[in-house]
Structures are given as structure tokens and as C-alpha cells.
Design a protein around this motif. Sequence first.
Motif, PDB file in Angstrom:
ATOM      1  N   ASP A  14       2.409 -12.889   2.382  1.00  0.00           N
ATOM      2  CA  ASP A  14       3.073 -13.270   3.460  1.00  0.00           C
ATOM      3  C   ASP A  14       2.781 -14.378   3.922  1.00  0.00           C
ATOM      4  O   ASP A  14       2.685 -16.005   3.461  1.00  0.00           O
ATOM      5  N   ALA A  15       2.373 -15.450   5.114  1.00  0.00           N
ATOM      6  CA  ALA A  15       2.207 -16.876   5.482  1.00  0.00           C
ATOM      7  C   ALA A  15       1.366 -17.589   5.152  1.00  0.00           C
ATOM      8  O   ALA A  15       1.203 -18.839   4.656  1.00  0.00           O
ATOM      9  N   ASN A  16       0.217 -16.529   4.667  1.00  0.00           N
ATOM     10  CA  ASN A  16      -0.623 -17.031   3.794  1.00  0.00           C
ATOM     11  C   ASN A  16      -0.929 -17.652   1.837  1.00  0.00           C
ATOM     12  O   ASN A  16      -1.817 -18.035   2.093  1.00  0.00           O
ATOM     13  N   TYR A  17       0.328 -17.201   1.892  1.00  0.00           N
ATOM     14  CA  TYR A  17       0.503 -17.170   0.164  1.00  0.00           C
ATOM     15  C   TYR A  17       2.063 -18.848  -0.036  1.00  0.00           C
ATOM     16  O   TYR A  17       2.432 -17.531  -0.594  1.00  0.00           O
ATOM     17  N   LEU A  18       1.755 -19.000   0.710  1.00  0.00           N
ATOM     18  CA  LEU A  18       3.706 -20.378   0.769  1.00  0.00           C
ATOM     19  C   LEU A  18       4.120 -20.500  -0.597  1.00  0.00           C
ATOM     20  O   LEU A  18       4.744 -20.052  -1.416  1.00  0.00           O
ATOM     21  N   ASN A  19       2.647 -21.101  -1.080  1.00  0.00           N
ATOM     22  CA  ASN A  19       3.584 -21.664  -2.607  1.00  0.00           C
ATOM     23  C   ASN A  19       3.257 -20.127  -3.437  1.00  0.00           C
ATOM     24  O   ASN A  19       4.235 -20.283  -4.337  1.00  0.00           O
TER      25      ASN A  19
END
Length: 486
Positions: free
Chosen positions: A366-371
Motif C-alpha cells: 500500500d502507500a507505506n511501501y512505495l519504493n
Amino acid sequence: MKNIAVQHRAARQLLPKGPVTKAYERMVDAGEVRRDNAQVALAAKLDILHESLASLPPKRVRFNKPASRFKGRSSLLMSLQRALISAQSFFRKKCGLWYFGSPPRSIYIHGPVGVGKSFLMDLFFASVVVSDDNYRCNNSSYKHARITKRRVHFHEFMLDVHHRIFVYNQQHPRDDALPIIAQQLAQEAQLLCFDEFQVTDIADAMILKQLFSLLLDLNVVVVATSNRSPETLYEGGINRSLFLPFIDMLKDTFDIVSMDDSSVDYRLETRADGQSYFWSNNDADDSVNDNIQAQLEEIFGGPASEAEAEIIPVLFGRAVKVARLNDRCAWFDFSELCYQPLGAADYISLCHRFPVIIIERVPQLDANYLNEARRFVTLIDACYESRTRLVLSAQVPLNKLFVDFEAHVESSDGDGELIVSDKGGNSSSFATTMIRTKNGEYYEWSATGRVGVSLAQFSSANDLAFSFGRAASRLVEMGGQEWGRQ
């Protein structure tokens, strides 16, 4: 109803068919694929290109001597070389020296994931037989001139180009490497088929127009597939105005084929029975986790051992360490591959070495794991392209693995911070540009000039889930029992 089907088949048999259409209809009749009007139209277009390859002229003369060998005159000689290429092209087109009829036009195919773009391109690629002499395809009337060909994922191709530039500039730092590299590529393949044409890296964006202009002028024919229309390539990218001339050139020199009206993702119809995706949440019983671990060990071929690590060489003098492996399989924790600053070159090298890759403890992205999500999508694409079996052990079901998100940049005192939120959709970027520091450390380049904001994050912030959609679709297909290579 049966009479209608018979009449339809008879009508099809009256029409002239090229090798791509013939191969496609054989698969339809065998029940291997379902007939799709957009695919039929694309097959016909590729047949026209196949026929026009008969007019493909011979390879150009290669310029073997780098301009830097001539002291003080490198720029002049490189200019003369480019002028000679342009003059040859003008003379050929005006005087008809090599062409009989119109020259072959390259094709750019775009549309949603899973509609058959790569499938049809691969049928076309297979129909172009490499031969020393003119040949007849399946004893039919279809033939083309002597030709060499290459089918490659677009990102892998650009990695190859950047590596060639790197090597050339080590010896000739003052020269323009692209004319020489274009000559090399044209000598190696007169037909280039690119899968997943996508531009997210400014380093790619800035050289594409010159590179493709040179390749086309050297009689290279290109067929490319993409999820993006030409107008939306590199959308939101840094200095996109400098990239727009490439889009104009693409639209002027390529036939643009849209499959946007197709909405069926045929990959999702694949029965995923290859036991390549396992999941359990934190509340799962120990017996469930033990069972998953046992199945992973069975796929691996026994308990994972860290006794003998292997160093896998990567482009640009880098390497990836594999701690758990055997002759055919490598076993990783998600953090080893996606928390580290790895890129496509690393994943491609791993796929070339191992036909099976196991990754455990994959989180919901989700947004916490962009890279991490961006790297994981790059890894999936590398495995898909090389037909590497990817076995995953995750914390959520496959249909919940990817969570759409969007990103924007907030600036303060000249710096920037990337802000992500769980709404809308975003494609994690495809490219990773690696920079080596004086201390020998590698990190991801930020071309935005903003602290904490990489180019890949910023330029793909509004790409609306193309990469996520493609990755999820491919994971379903890759779960098929027949997927993988020996």
C-alpha cells in the motif's frame, strides 16, 4: 447457429491471410485462445508489416573507427558521419535505390493489460524466420529478405543501451556515443520487438529521440507494445517538454495501433493451479504456516541452506549476493530484494541465473511501501519476461496484494517531501537509476532536486495503476501449471 458458424469460417477462408493471421486462427480453431476482433485486426496489421519486410534494404556499412582516434577532429568527424547517414537516407528515399515500394513502417501498439498485445507481437516475431537467403514460410507465398531480429523487454533494452554508453565513454569521453551504438544495434538486429514500452526515467527520456531517429534511419524496423498511448508517455516526468519531440517523431514514423476498446484481461482467465502463491495472515494457525513452509521447501527441493552463498554479477560492475540457493532455485526474504536499492539490472541477472525464485514474507503493498512496491513490480516484470517461475508467500490473498495509492510533493524551504495517500491509483515506477558515490556506495538518483523525492516516485505519481494492474494480471498468468522454463 451452426450454419452461421460454418458460413463465417468459409468467408474467412476466402480472404488472403498472412502468417500471423494463420497462426492465430490455428490457435482459435484448437481452442487455445478465444477469437477477439481487436486481435484479428492487429494480426492483419502485422501481416502487412511481415509482407513489407521483403523491401527491407541491406544492412548499412558499420563505422568501426571511433572519432576520438583522430586527434582534434572528433566532433567534426562525428558530424560528417551523421550527415553521411542522412544523405544516404535521402538518396535512398528519393531515388528508390534499395526500396521497391514503400519502406516498412514500424508499429506502436497500445492498450490495457491482458488484451493480447504481446501475444500477437510474439506470433509476428516467430513468423519472421532468420535465413541467409530468401525463404518461403510454410511453403506459402510469404517471404522476406534476409533479416536478423531481437525480441526484448524495453527496459532491458535501455539498460543495455546505457551500459554500452558507459563502456564507450570510458574510452572516448568526448565523443557522442549514440551514433556508434545505433550502428552496433542495427548490425545486430534489423527487426526490434519491444515489450512494455514505458518511459519513467529522465536518462531514457533524454536520449530516445536521437536513438530512435538513428535506428530508423539505419533501416531498423520496430514493433513495440505499451500500456500507454504516445501522448501519455512520460506523463508528469521532469523536463517533459524536452521529451515531446520524441512523441512527435513516434507519431510521424510509426503506425499507431490502439487496443483501448478491448476491456477483457485474458490473463485473468488463466487457471492459476501451479501452486505459486501462498498466503496466511498474522492470526493464522501454526499448522497453516508449517504447511506453507513445507510446500516452499518441496518447490525448493529441500530445506534452505545458507552454507554456500553465490555472487551474481550485474551490469556496471555491480553484484547481487544470494544466500539461499541450489542449482535451479534461489530463496529470498522480501526485504532482501525489495528493501535494498536494487533495480531491473539486478533482477534480470537473477532471472538469467535461476529458473525458480522463491520470495517469502511479502507484505500488502500500500502507500507505506512505495519504493518496495516499485521494485517488486520491476521484479515481476523481469520474471515474466524471462519465464522465471516466481513463488510467493504473502500476508494477504493475491487480489488484495496491491492497494492503489497516489502521491504528491510538498515543498518547504527548497526541499521536498513525498506524501502518499490511500486513494485514487498509482503505478509504481518501472525504472531505477543507480548512482555510485565516491565511497563506492549505490543509491537511487533523485533528479528532482528535492530531498527525499526520487525521480521515479515523482514522475509516476499520477500514472493510475498501470504497473499495479499489469503486475497483478501477470501474477495470475504466472500461477499457471505450465508456466516457467526448464
